[in-house]
Design a protein around this motif. Structure first.
Motif, PDB file in Angstrom:
ATOM      1  N   VAL A 267       0.831  -1.201   0.000  1.00  0.00           N
ATOM      2  CA  VAL A 267       0.000   0.000   0.000  1.00  0.00           C
ATOM      3  C   VAL A 267       0.866   1.253   0.000  1.00  0.00           C
ATOM      4  N   ILE A 268       1.897   1.291   0.849  1.00  0.00           N
ATOM      5  CA  ILE A 268       2.766   2.472   0.917  1.00  0.00           C
ATOM      6  C   ILE A 268       3.500   2.677  -0.403  1.00  0.00           C
ATOM      7  N   THR A 269       3.932   1.598  -1.032  1.00  0.00           N
ATOM      8  CA  THR A 269       4.603   1.715  -2.327  1.00  0.00           C
ATOM      9  C   THR A 269       3.683   2.351  -3.362  1.00  0.00           C
ATOM     10  N   ARG A 270       2.406   1.968  -3.371  1.00  0.00           N
ATOM     11  CA  ARG A 270       1.449   2.576  -4.300  1.00  0.00           C
ATOM     12  C   ARG A 270       1.245   4.057  -3.998  1.00  0.00           C
ATOM     13  N   MET A 271       1.212   4.410  -2.722  1.00  0.00           N
ATOM     14  CA  MET A 271       1.045   5.813  -2.356  1.00  0.00           C
ATOM     15  C   MET A 271       2.219   6.643  -2.834  1.00  0.00           C
ATOM     16  N   LEU A 272       3.436   6.140  -2.639  1.00  0.00           N
ATOM     17  CA  LEU A 272       4.628   6.872  -3.059  1.00  0.00           C
ATOM     18  C   LEU A 272       4.639   7.064  -4.570  1.00  0.00           C
ATOM     19  N   ALA A 273       4.217   6.037  -5.297  1.00  0.00           N
ATOM     20  CA  ALA A 273       4.176   6.151  -6.752  1.00  0.00           C
ATOM     21  C   ALA A 273       3.152   7.192  -7.191  1.00  0.00           C
ATOM     22  N   LEU A 274       2.024   7.245  -6.497  1.00  0.00           N
ATOM     23  CA  LEU A 274       0.969   8.167  -6.880  1.00  0.00           C
ATOM     24  C   LEU A 274       1.367   9.615  -6.642  1.00  0.00           C
ATOM     25  N   PHE A 275       2.071   9.874  -5.537  1.00  0.00           N
ATOM     26  CA  PHE A 275       2.416  11.248  -5.183  1.00  0.00           C
ATOM     27  C   PHE A 275       3.799  11.647  -5.696  1.00  0.00           C
ATOM     28  N   ASP A 276       4.289  10.929  -6.666  1.00  0.00           N
ATOM     29  CA  ASP A 276       5.503  11.292  -7.406  1.00  0.00           C
ATOM     30  C   ASP A 276       6.673  11.586  -6.471  1.00  0.00           C
ATOM     31  N   ASP A 277       7.203  12.835  -6.523  1.00  0.00           N
ATOM     32  CA  ASP A 277       8.444  13.154  -5.817  1.00  0.00           C
ATOM     33  C   ASP A 277       8.231  13.872  -4.486  1.00  0.00           C
ATOM     34  N   ILE A 278       7.016  13.908  -3.971  1.00  0.00           N
ATOM     35  CA  ILE A 278       6.769  14.599  -2.704  1.00  0.00           C
ATOM     36  C   ILE A 278       7.482  13.857  -1.572  1.00  0.00           C
ATOM     37  N   PRO A 279       8.280  14.558  -0.755  1.00  0.00           N
ATOM     38  CA  PRO A 279       8.928  13.901   0.392  1.00  0.00           C
ATOM     39  C   PRO A 279       7.898  13.312   1.347  1.00  0.00           C
ATOM     40  N   CYS A 280       8.321  12.313   2.105  1.00  0.00           N
ATOM     41  CA  CYS A 280       7.371  11.566   2.934  1.00  0.00           C
ATOM     42  C   CYS A 280       7.951  11.291   4.312  1.00  0.00           C
ATOM     43  N   ILE A 281       7.087  11.323   5.314  1.00  0.00           N
ATOM     44  CA  ILE A 281       7.412  10.876   6.671  1.00  0.00           C
ATOM     45  C   ILE A 281       6.598   9.625   6.957  1.00  0.00           C
ATOM     46  N   LEU A 282       7.234   8.608   7.526  1.00  0.00           N
ATOM     47  CA  LEU A 282       6.554   7.370   7.912  1.00  0.00           C
ATOM     48  C   LEU A 282       6.502   7.291   9.430  1.00  0.00           C
ATOM     49  N   ILE A 283       5.328   6.974   9.980  1.00  0.00           N
ATOM     50  CA  ILE A 283       5.149   6.888  11.435  1.00  0.00           C
ATOM     51  C   ILE A 283       4.605   5.505  11.776  1.00  0.00           C
ATOM     52  N   GLY A 284       5.225   4.847  12.746  1.00  0.00           N
ATOM     53  CA  GLY A 284       4.782   3.512  13.151  1.00  0.00           C
ATOM     54  C   GLY A 284       5.134   3.240  14.603  1.00  0.00           C
ATOM     55  N   ASP A 285       5.169   1.958  14.958  1.00  0.00           N
ATOM     56  CA  ASP A 285       5.478   1.582  16.340  1.00  0.00           C
ATOM     57  C   ASP A 285       6.446   0.407  16.361  1.00  0.00           C
ATOM     58  N   SER A 286       6.999   0.158  17.528  1.00  0.00           N
ATOM     59  CA  SER A 286       8.017  -0.882  17.677  1.00  0.00           C
ATOM     60  C   SER A 286       7.429  -2.259  17.926  1.00  0.00           C
ATOM     61  N   GLY A 287       6.115  -2.348  18.092  1.00  0.00           N
ATOM     62  CA  GLY A 287       5.526  -3.601  18.522  1.00  0.00           C
ATOM     63  C   GLY A 287       5.473  -4.672  17.472  1.00  0.00           C
ATOM     64  N   GLN A 288       5.406  -4.292  16.190  1.00  0.00           N
ATOM     65  CA  GLN A 288       5.276  -5.288  15.137  1.00  0.00           C
ATOM     66  C   GLN A 288       6.411  -5.131  14.130  1.00  0.00           C
ATOM     67  N   HIS A 289       6.078  -4.939  12.861  1.00  0.00           N
ATOM     68  CA  HIS A 289       7.091  -4.971  11.812  1.00  0.00           C
ATOM     69  C   HIS A 289       7.327  -3.614  11.160  1.00  0.00           C
ATOM     70  N   ASP A 290       6.801  -2.550  11.728  1.00  0.00           N
ATOM     71  CA  ASP A 290       6.934  -1.240  11.089  1.00  0.00           C
ATOM     72  C   ASP A 290       8.381  -0.844  10.823  1.00  0.00           C
ATOM     73  N   PRO A 291       9.310  -0.966  11.785  1.00  0.00           N
ATOM     74  CA  PRO A 291      10.690  -0.554  11.495  1.00  0.00           C
ATOM     75  C   PRO A 291      11.304  -1.316  10.324  1.00  0.00           C
TER      76      PRO A 291
END
Length: 376
Positions: A267-291
């Protein structure tokens, strides 16, 4: 004996409410059965939009079943387990003057990538897309869904997890997670201190005038969509929300959820492709696989991710060392991974990078201090 009766009463209430939640998606067809469409909220740019959803074929409700009550809920749960994704259904998506037609896959999912050739009435914000679904041997189905398109001056995209990042669900404790997801009311689903002001500050930007898109990814099922939406509204968390939930595979063939990390990365890969070159911040947690997921995304999209904020939700030394190793792994990039105990540390880094205003930072400081019982 009294404690046993109380425990039985609570367990019975838990089961009733859980069954009702699991049955809720089936209420949309009013017991008629046939083809049903579950669309997700869409997102897009000025050039194209992305929509996804799922088409189901489900059996009708017997006339012998009451229209309300526990028996109706149990019948709807059975219908939900027995329903199947409708393969090879055609889905026509129309937004403004533009349209495209896609076909559902073998599990009933559809993914529509719609180029925009004509300008929409509003420059940015929410738009309504029309969906027209046809399946062999069934009556056509029409429905609508919302699409968010940011303004052209957007300078930053924020993509955030929900579970144990925005709201506490206790993913590491499965029974507690189920209780919070399915049983607690939206106002009882505790948001982490400072989350509302942090996400508002990121949404408004360094000049407090922006309207950046904030996209949310959850590992939860479609059944909790309404509760998550109410939770965001009650806690004044922007924008939307735009939620990408996954189907937990509640069927006889797939009784367990699919891998959340695979879903999230795709899903995140599709979002990045859609919004072209706009810089991005990713926010998650340490409990699962986000890092781990976010680190792979940084390596696959060099230069796109400006920061990763990971909320620390446990005190396991091994897990912390593993996350620090991931931070070292991407040290050569422009992205910095921040392991934060609270929203304030994320906000201070965002302010240092010029991504939020001093007013936003002070609001987050105030909210975090108030949550700790201090006087700001």
């Amino acid at each position: 004996m009294r404690r046993l009766k109380v425990a039985i009463r609570h367990a019975t209430s838990f089961i009733r409410r859980l069954v009702h939640i699991l049955a809720k998606p089936m209420k949309r067809d009013y017991g008629h059965g046939g083809i049903v469409v579950n669309p997700y909220r869409g997102y897009g740019s000025r050039d194209r939009v992305f929509l996804m959803g799922r088409v189901f074929r489900q059996v009708g409700l017997s006339r012998a079943i009451p229209r309300r009550g526990m028996l109706r809920d149990l019948a709807d749960v059975v219908r939900r387990i027995a329903r199947r994704g409708q393969a090879e259904a055609t889905v026509e998506v129309r937004l403004g003057e533009d349209s495209t037609t896609v076909t559902t896959d073998r599990d009933g999912y559809f993914h529509a990538n719609l180029p925009l050739t004509t300008e929409l009435p509003e420059a940015g914000g929410w738009h309504h897309a029309e969906l027209h679904v046809r399946a062999k041997g069934e009556m056509p189905v029409r429905t609508t869904t919302e699409v968010f398109i940011p303004v052209s001056e957007t300078d930053l995209l924020v993509i955030s997890d929900i579970d144990d990042t925005v709201m506490y669900t206790g993913v590491a404790h499965k029974l507690g997670m189920l209780y919070r997801l399915f049983i607690e009311k939206p106002h009882q689903r505790m948001a982490f201190p400072g989350v509302s002001s942090l996400y508002q500050a990121l949404h408004r930007g360094a000049d407090d005038q922006g309207a950046r898109p904030i996209l949310y990814v959850s590992r939860g099922p479609w059944a909790i969509y309404e509760m998550l939406e109410a939770f965001f509204q009650l806690n004044r968390i922007p924008v939307g929300p735009i939620l990408f939930l996954r189907e937990w595979g509640l069927s006889l063939r797939h009784p367990w959820p699919r891998r959340a990390e695979d879903h999230k990365q795709a899903v995140i890969t599709r979002m990045l492709a859609l919004f072209d070159d706009i810089p991005c911040i990713l926010i998650g947690d340490s409990g699962q696989h986000d890092p781990e997921v976010y680190t792979r995304i940084v390596e696959e999209h060099p230069g796109r991710i400006s920061a990763i904020y990971i909320r620390r939700v446990d005190d396991k030394p091994d897990r912390e060392r593993a996350i620090q190793a991931l931070r070292d792994q991407i040290r050569h990039t422009r992205c910095e991974l921040i392991l934060a105990a609270d929203s304030l540390l994320m906000a201070e880094h965002a302010y240092a990078q010029g991504n939020i205003s001093i007013h936003g930072l002070n609001a987050i400081r105030r909210d975090v201090k108030e949550s700790d019982g201090e006087t700001p």
